[in-house]
Design a protein around this motif. Structure first.
Motif, mmCIF file in Angstrom:
data_model
loop_
_atom_site.group_PDB
_atom_site.id
_atom_site.type_symbol
_atom_site.label_atom_id
_atom_site.label_comp_id
_atom_site.label_asym_id
_atom_site.label_seq_id
_atom_site.Cartn_x
_atom_site.Cartn_y
_atom_site.Cartn_z
ATOM 1 N N ALA A 153 0.828 -1.207 0.000
ATOM 2 C CA ALA A 153 0.000 0.000 0.000
ATOM 3 C C ALA A 153 0.860 1.255 0.000
ATOM 4 C CB ALA A 153 -0.938 -0.003 1.211
ATOM 5 N N VAL A 154 1.917 1.257 0.808
ATOM 6 C CA VAL A 154 2.804 2.421 0.869
ATOM 7 C C VAL A 154 3.547 2.583 -0.454
ATOM 8 C CG1 VAL A 154 4.857 3.357 2.007
ATOM 9 C CG2 VAL A 154 3.014 2.369 3.364
ATOM 10 N N ASN A 155 3.914 1.478 -1.096
ATOM 11 C CA ASN A 155 4.491 1.571 -2.440
ATOM 12 C C ASN A 155 3.545 2.295 -3.388
ATOM 13 O OD1 ASN A 155 7.137 0.476 -3.136
ATOM 14 N ND2 ASN A 155 6.423 -1.410 -2.187
ATOM 15 N N GLY A 156 2.252 1.924 -3.320
ATOM 16 C CA GLY A 156 1.260 2.575 -4.169
ATOM 17 C C GLY A 156 1.131 4.055 -3.866
ATOM 18 N N ILE A 157 1.150 4.398 -2.579
ATOM 19 C CA ILE A 157 1.050 5.812 -2.197
ATOM 20 C C ILE A 157 2.242 6.592 -2.743
ATOM 21 C CG2 ILE A 157 1.067 7.399 -0.237
ATOM 22 C CD1 ILE A 157 -0.406 5.224 1.361
ATOM 23 N N GLY A 158 3.447 6.012 -2.610
ATOM 24 C CA GLY A 158 4.634 6.695 -3.127
ATOM 25 C C GLY A 158 4.584 6.884 -4.628
ATOM 26 N N GLN A 159 4.091 5.863 -5.335
ATOM 27 C CA GLN A 159 3.958 5.968 -6.790
ATOM 28 C C GLN A 159 2.931 7.018 -7.175
ATOM 29 O OE1 GLN A 159 3.016 1.903 -7.482
ATOM 30 N NE2 GLN A 159 5.140 1.233 -7.591
ATOM 31 N N ALA A 160 1.908 7.172 -6.339
ATOM 32 C CA ALA A 160 0.856 8.147 -6.642
ATOM 33 C C ALA A 160 1.308 9.573 -6.351
ATOM 34 C CB ALA A 160 -0.400 7.819 -5.833
ATOM 35 N N ILE A 161 1.981 9.740 -5.213
ATOM 36 C CA ILE A 161 2.294 11.087 -4.750
ATOM 37 C C ILE A 161 3.561 11.632 -5.398
ATOM 38 C CG2 ILE A 161 2.978 12.416 -2.712
ATOM 39 C CD1 ILE A 161 1.085 10.750 -1.073
ATOM 40 N N GLY A 162 4.564 10.770 -5.626
ATOM 41 C CA GLY A 162 5.867 11.241 -6.087
ATOM 42 C C GLY A 162 5.825 12.147 -7.304
ATOM 43 N N PRO A 163 5.328 11.674 -8.448
ATOM 44 C CA PRO A 163 5.313 12.533 -9.635
ATOM 45 C C PRO A 163 4.457 13.784 -9.450
ATOM 46 C CG PRO A 163 4.981 10.234 -10.226
ATOM 47 C CD PRO A 163 4.872 10.303 -8.745
ATOM 48 N N SER A 164 3.286 13.633 -8.830
ATOM 49 C CA SER A 164 2.390 14.778 -8.636
ATOM 50 C C SER A 164 3.036 15.819 -7.723
ATOM 51 C CB SER A 164 1.057 14.320 -8.044
ATOM 52 O OG SER A 164 0.446 13.364 -8.882
ATOM 53 N N LEU A 165 3.619 15.356 -6.603
ATOM 54 C CA LEU A 165 4.264 16.275 -5.666
ATOM 55 C C LEU A 165 5.437 16.978 -6.321
ATOM 56 C CD1 LEU A 165 4.441 17.364 -2.775
ATOM 57 C CD2 LEU A 165 5.937 15.432 -2.228
ATOM 58 N N GLY A 166 6.233 16.222 -7.080
ATOM 59 C CA GLY A 166 7.363 16.838 -7.759
ATOM 60 C C GLY A 166 6.934 17.930 -8.722
ATOM 61 N N GLY A 167 5.835 17.687 -9.456
ATOM 62 C CA GLY A 167 5.338 18.687 -10.394
ATOM 63 C C GLY A 167 4.786 19.918 -9.710
ATOM 64 N N VAL A 168 3.990 19.717 -8.669
ATOM 65 C CA VAL A 168 3.379 20.848 -7.959
ATOM 66 C C VAL A 168 4.441 21.702 -7.281
ATOM 67 C CG1 VAL A 168 1.881 21.487 -6.031
ATOM 68 C CG2 VAL A 168 1.162 19.705 -7.624
ATOM 69 N N VAL A 169 5.356 21.063 -6.558
ATOM 70 C CA VAL A 169 6.401 21.806 -5.853
ATOM 71 C C VAL A 169 7.284 22.564 -6.846
ATOM 72 C CG1 VAL A 169 8.473 21.568 -4.431
ATOM 73 C CG2 VAL A 169 6.418 20.284 -3.851
ATOM 74 N N SER A 170 7.594 21.925 -7.963
ATOM 75 C CA SER A 170 8.416 22.578 -8.979
ATOM 76 C C SER A 170 7.726 23.815 -9.548
ATOM 77 C CB SER A 170 8.741 21.591 -10.103
ATOM 78 O OG SER A 170 9.491 22.205 -11.125
ATOM 79 N N ASP A 171 6.426 23.723 -9.796
ATOM 80 C CA ASP A 171 5.679 24.858 -10.333
ATOM 81 C C ASP A 171 5.627 26.017 -9.339
ATOM 82 O OD1 ASP A 171 5.197 23.732 -12.777
ATOM 83 O OD2 ASP A 171 3.229 22.943 -12.251
ATOM 84 N N TRP A 172 5.494 25.705 -8.054
ATOM 85 C CA TRP A 172 5.313 26.755 -7.055
ATOM 86 C C TRP A 172 6.625 27.351 -6.553
ATOM 87 C CZ3 TRP A 172 0.696 26.171 -3.187
ATOM 88 C CH2 TRP A 172 -0.495 25.986 -3.911
#
Length: 459
Positions: A153-172
């Motif tokens: 489950a934590v693997n799935g969470i990391g796969q879900a959050i990683g790319p999205s978080l990287g994109g959002v943080v990079s934009d802001w």
């Protein structure tokens, strides 16, 4: 190297094991950090190239460097965990991840960033077999699949959050801040491990240097060659030569291991049917998942969806995997992993056929695509937990290098799946029918392989 599977003594019942929820949470922190480290720069890559005024051919090594050292180092990292103690190595890897994240965030040039990312891959590689080994040690057969389900489950969470978080943080705030969340999570996991996870004593072991070098170099050459196949700037003959060199080196490693009395990876344990079935299943799982995560955003954005809309659509896959994993863990504990894993592989076959038909027909209906993604995620979730649990229950899974090999195969599947997306795009103008039809065939091979060497007593 000793290949006995005896474990350090723990004062608890064999069936349940002494593992506690805080101990599991401390180990899952490392799983989360390792997964996010792997994919957090995928979305901000263009921003990094712009910042350093670099082209894609050079900048791709920000991603490839991590993947290369991450996959190739796993068997050796498993040996180090057995030799010096899995808890000690896990804690060192968490601190190493924090240091490498800070170093990458402060990198003054692209070369320095690639170096820090490559070092971060080595640190993350030490996390994976250590976590799986400690879960196996702390949680007895009656609770192990449930603990592995939480890991999945934590693997799935990391796969879900990683790319999205990287994109959002990079934009802001800029791409450098994408590393910021990794540091406190790694440090929290480090402190929690010292407090809640018992010491795992190391043991004196002989290192088969030739075997260790051969499997590490062979894996590195193979993963590098596979990763570079879709790159236009790299001649196809060079990529194929790297892949073949990797295969030849790995074959020589196998020959050497069978002839030496004290091999780096005990081949006789690796050839156990339960381990082979689990390794094949996890390779198939990662091949299909990686192909999905790369190909579907291309289709969705080409269909007129924005990057944000495509990201939200893709979020369905890891989100459902995360929800399914704990349930699958409980079911596996009750009825065993074989039926669950084979059912999951069958569902994966159907979902890949459905994607091949739907996307090749140009369907734009978001609800229909999301429904197929839900089905695919359920199938993937039904394979991930029993495959991981099966590896830890095998004799090879009691040896650090065996767990390292299992995870090398796991992430090798991811590299091959990603490369297949690029290859399919070069082979066909409309590649989705070919791409997902082959993914269905790969899943079918995994299903057939799950029956090889079956022992009715295995679960």
């Amino acid at each position: 190297m000793k290949t006995a599977v005896d474990k350090p003594h723990l004062p608890a019942g064999d069936e349940l094991g002494p593992g506690t929820s805080p101990a599991l949470a401390a180990l899952l922190a490392g799983t989360f950090v390792g997964t996010m480290s792997n994919n957090i720069l995928n979305v901000p890559l263009n921003a990094i190239l712009t910042d350093f005024d670099a082209d894609l051919g050079s900048g791709i090594f920000v991603v490839v460097g991590f993947l290369l050292t991450f996959a190739a180092s796993m068997p050796l990292a498993g040996w180090v965990g057995d030799r010096f103690g899995r808890r000690r190595v896990y804690c060192a890897a968490m601190l190493g991840t924090a240091v490498c994240s800070v170093g990458a965030a402060l990198a003054p040039s692209l070369l320095v960033l690639v170096i820090w990312r490559s070092l971060g891959g080595i640190a993350a590689a030490a996390i994976v077999p250590a976590v799986m080994g400690l879960i196996t040690w702390l949680f007895g057969p009656a609770r192990r699949a449930r603990a592995v389900g939480a890991w999945a489950a934590v693997n799935g969470i990391g796969q879900a959050i990683g790319p999205s978080l990287g994109g959002v943080v990079s934009d802001w705030w800029g791409w450098r801040w994408a590393f910021a969340p990794l540091v406190p999570i790694a440090l929290i996991g480090f402190v929690a491990t010292l407090r809640h996870v018992p010491r795992y004593p190391g043991k004196k072991m002989h290192l088969d240097v030739l075997g260790a070098v051969a499997v590490t170099v062979g894996a590195a050459l193979f993963v590098l060659g596979i990763t570079l196949i879709p790159q236009d700037r790299v001649p196809a003959v060079a990529s194929v030569a790297l892949v073949l060199a990797g295969i030849v080196t790995l074959v020589l490693f196998g020959v050497h291991s069978r002839r030496t009395a004290d091999p780096f990876i005990p081949i006789r344990l690796v050839l156990e049917p339960r381990f082979l079935r689990s390794a094949l299943a996890v390779f198939v799982l990662m091949f299909v998942l990686s192909a999905l995560l790369l190909a579907l955003p291309l289709y969705l954005t080409d269909s007129g969806l924005s990057t944000t809309q495509a990201g939200l659509m893709l979020f369905v896959l890891p989100a459902v995997m995360t929800c399914v994993a704990p349930v699958v863990g409980r079911v596996v504990d009750r009825i065993g992993g074989r039926v669950v894993m084979r059912s999951g592989l069958s569902i994966m076959i159907g979902s890949q056929v459905a994607l091949a038909i739907t996307l090749s027909s140009g369907v734009r209906n978001s609800i229909a695509i999301a429904a197929i993604l839900v089905v695919a995620a359920v199938g993937i979730g039904m394979v991930q937990t029993p495959a991981a649990a099966g590896s830890t229950r095998s004799r090879a899974g009691a040896v650090g290098t065996g767990l390292g090999l299992f995870n090398l195969i796991r992430f090798g599947g991811s590299a091959v799946g990603a490369a297949w997306v690029g290859i399919a795009a070069h082979l066909a103008t409309e590649p989705y029918a070919l791409l997902f039809s082959v993914a269905a065939v790969v899943a079918l091979v995994g299903l057939a392989g799950s029956f090889v060497g079956e022992n009715p007593l295995d679960v």
